[in-house]
Scaffold this motif. Structure first.
Motif, PDB file in Angstrom:
ATOM      1  N   GLU A  72     -21.763  21.039   0.686  1.00 33.19           N
ATOM      2  CA  GLU A  72     -21.078  19.811   1.102  1.00 33.19           C
ATOM      3  C   GLU A  72     -20.659  19.819   2.571  1.00 33.19           C
ATOM      4  OE1 GLU A  72     -17.927  19.803  -1.807  1.00 33.19           O
ATOM      5  OE2 GLU A  72     -19.024  18.405  -3.102  1.00 33.19           O
ATOM      6  N   ASP A  73     -20.832  20.935   3.244  1.00 31.63           N
ATOM      7  CA  ASP A  73     -20.379  21.065   4.644  1.00 31.63           C
ATOM      8  C   ASP A  73     -21.354  20.339   5.574  1.00 31.63           C
ATOM      9  OD1 ASP A  73     -19.607  21.827   7.195  1.00 31.63           O
ATOM     10  OD2 ASP A  73     -19.128  23.882   6.596  1.00 31.63           O
ATOM     11  N   PRO A  74     -20.915  19.302   6.274  1.00 36.86           N
ATOM     12  CA  PRO A  74     -21.816  18.562   7.168  1.00 36.86           C
ATOM     13  C   PRO A  74     -22.222  19.337   8.408  1.00 36.86           C
ATOM     14  CG  PRO A  74     -19.572  17.746   7.388  1.00 36.86           C
ATOM     15  CD  PRO A  74     -19.556  18.716   6.243  1.00 36.86           C
ATOM     16  N   ASN A  75     -21.561  20.459   8.665  1.00 36.11           N
ATOM     17  CA  ASN A  75     -21.896  21.266   9.844  1.00 36.11           C
ATOM     18  C   ASN A  75     -22.991  22.289   9.564  1.00 36.11           C
ATOM     19  OD1 ASN A  75     -19.896  20.082  11.587  1.00 36.11           O
ATOM     20  ND2 ASN A  75     -18.353  21.196  10.405  1.00 36.11           N
ATOM     21  N   LYS A  99     -24.598  17.319   2.102  1.00 36.56           N
ATOM     22  CA  LYS A  99     -24.495  16.718   3.434  1.00 36.56           C
ATOM     23  C   LYS A  99     -25.372  17.501   4.403  1.00 36.56           C
ATOM     24  CE  LYS A  99     -21.465  13.414   2.713  1.00 36.56           C
ATOM     25  NZ  LYS A  99     -21.638  13.414   1.258  1.00 36.56           N
ATOM     26  N   ASN A 100     -26.032  16.786   5.323  1.00 36.85           N
ATOM     27  CA  ASN A 100     -26.854  17.385   6.368  1.00 36.85           C
ATOM     28  C   ASN A 100     -28.034  18.157   5.754  1.00 36.85           C
ATOM     29  OD1 ASN A 100     -27.862  18.212   8.803  1.00 36.85           O
ATOM     30  ND2 ASN A 100     -26.096  19.472   9.378  1.00 36.85           N
ATOM     31  N   ARG A 185     -31.379  11.330   4.364  1.00 36.35           N
ATOM     32  CA  ARG A 185     -30.053  10.787   4.075  1.00 36.35           C
ATOM     33  C   ARG A 185     -29.975  10.210   2.647  1.00 36.35           C
ATOM     34  NH1 ARG A 185     -29.897  12.719   8.598  1.00 36.35           N
ATOM     35  NH2 ARG A 185     -29.824  14.464   7.149  1.00 36.35           N
ATOM     36  N   GLU A 188     -28.262  12.302   0.288  1.00 35.92           N
ATOM     37  CA  GLU A 188     -26.838  12.499   0.547  1.00 35.92           C
ATOM     38  C   GLU A 188     -25.985  11.344   0.054  1.00 35.92           C
ATOM     39  OE1 GLU A 188     -26.606  13.380   4.751  1.00 35.92           O
ATOM     40  OE2 GLU A 188     -28.340  14.730   4.618  1.00 35.92           O
TER      41      GLU A 188
END
Length: 390
Positions: A72-75, A99-100, A185, A188
């Protein structure tokens, strides 16, 4: 093959999270078993990061928090091949939304490959690495793990990093990285993983050939099968094999005797399950059911001319995609034609923006948004496809 760490304890998983707290990328895959059960069981998670290779055994772990937090970490960019299956399972079991993301199968569809493409084929073509796929259908629920299984599991993530970097460079060179990122995307969005419980019934070919009462019964039969399978955690085919559905539906008009006398129908449907079958058949129709059944097209509505037009348009689109080096199955899945016909706004939503608008242009979009107005005219040396009001 590099050394890997097998994680089977809470402390081990926490340590995994700590040493990977600063990562910018992770490759991952999972092994799962869906046969003979309603809820697919996650059996193994494979992860590669700049800090090493890790195999996570979810069976002894009550909480996968550190791993799910990374998803879940977008980084952190998540690299997968055909990751939809993995993400769908994580959403179903943990409510996790990635995410990402970067998916090498989707990326390949923008680089001249057909979609979907097997991981083995892509790796062999792009990286010249021959993968051993002999454990594809291994028993991943068995413990302890076979060491050859673990080696197989590792090879599913080892090539992902190099594949990602190569595809990213190729997509950028062809000015298609933003196309692929737009498609990533999709993975996501929570709505992507929501399933219409009546999808199977409404899209059944059998449904279109039935009368109103039989349609209602079939709708209820699908729902009963799904709920029973979920309650018992059986596969839907274990509850009621699809091959019997047509026989059951058409025999119900003759009541219990009709089920009993049809030699193709298992005895239990005229026996212990008869009260259930009878209740499904005689119950009054609800307003919700009326609404659902209005969505089913009749056979008369699907005329031969419309079928020819749809096929002709689809072939033109395939040709356009082939010329551009984009998989037609990725650009316009075949089942979208039914969505376009039933909901003209769907075509406008999908094709008037983003990468599909760039690929198809205004002419194709007009055709796709007005399928009922398309006409074919055959002239000397010319076959013309046009809108009727032009």
């Amino acid at each position: 093959m590099q050394a890997f760490e097998l994680i089977t304890t809470k402390e081990g998983l926490e340590h995994f999270g700590q040493i990977n707290a600063d990562i910018e990328w992770m490759c991952f895959d999972s092994e799962f078993v869906g046969e003979k059960r309603f809820t697919t069981r996650l059996c193994l998670i494979q992860v590669a990061t700049e800090h090493g290779l890790f195999l996570i055994d979810p069976f002894p772990l009550k909480n996968l928090g550190p791993f799910l937090k990374m998803i879940e970490d977008p980084n952190i960019i998540k690299i997968t091949h055909a990751g939809e299956n993995d993400y769908r399972l994580l959403y179903a079991t943990h409510g996790t939304i990635p995410k990402n993301t970067f998916d090498t199968q989707i990326a390949a569809g923008f680089l001249g490959y057909r979609y979907p493409l097997a991981f083995k084929k892509l790796v062999e073509t792009e990286l010249k690495i021959n993968l051993n796929k002999s454990f594809t259908v291994a028993d991943w629920e068995a413990r302890p793990f076979n060491q050859n299984q673990l080696k197989y599991a590792i090879q599913d993530i080892e090539p992902l990093y190099d594949l990602w970097k190569k595809q990213e460079a190729e997509l950028s060179r062809h000015q298609r990285l933003h196309w692929a990122e737009e498609e990533f995307r999709t993975l996501e969005r929570e709505a992507y993983y929501a399933r219409d419980p009546h999808h199977e019934a409404l899209n059944s070919d059998l449904m279109k050939s039935l009368n109103k009462r039989e349609r209602l019964f079939l709708l209820r039969l699908f729902e009963w099968r799904r709920k029973t399978a979920e309650e018992k955690n059986y596969s839907k085919e274990m509850v009621l094999p699809s091959k019997f559905m047509s026989q059951i539906v058409r025999s119900m008009r003759s009541g219990r005797a009709g089920l009993r006398e049809n030699r193709r129908i298992p005895d239990k449907f005229a026996g212990d399950l008869w009260p259930v079958m009878n209740e499904l058949y005689i119950r009054e129709i609800s307003e919700d059911e009326k609404f659902l059944l209005r969505q089913v097209p009749t056979e008369d509505e699907e005329n031969a001319n419309e079928e020819i037009l749809t096929e002709f348009l689809y072939l033109i689109i395939r040709h356009q995609c082939m010329q551009k080096g984009v998989s037609h199955s990725l650009a316009l899945p075949r089942n979208w034609f039914k969505k376009i016909k039933n909901d003209p706004g769907f075509a406008e939503e999908v094709f008037t923006q983003g990468w599909r608008k760039e690929l198809f242009g205004d002419t194709f979009i007009r055709w796709l948004s007005q399928p009922d107005n398309l006409r074919i005219e055959i002239k000397p040396d010319v076959i013309e496809l046009r809108l009727a009001d032009n």
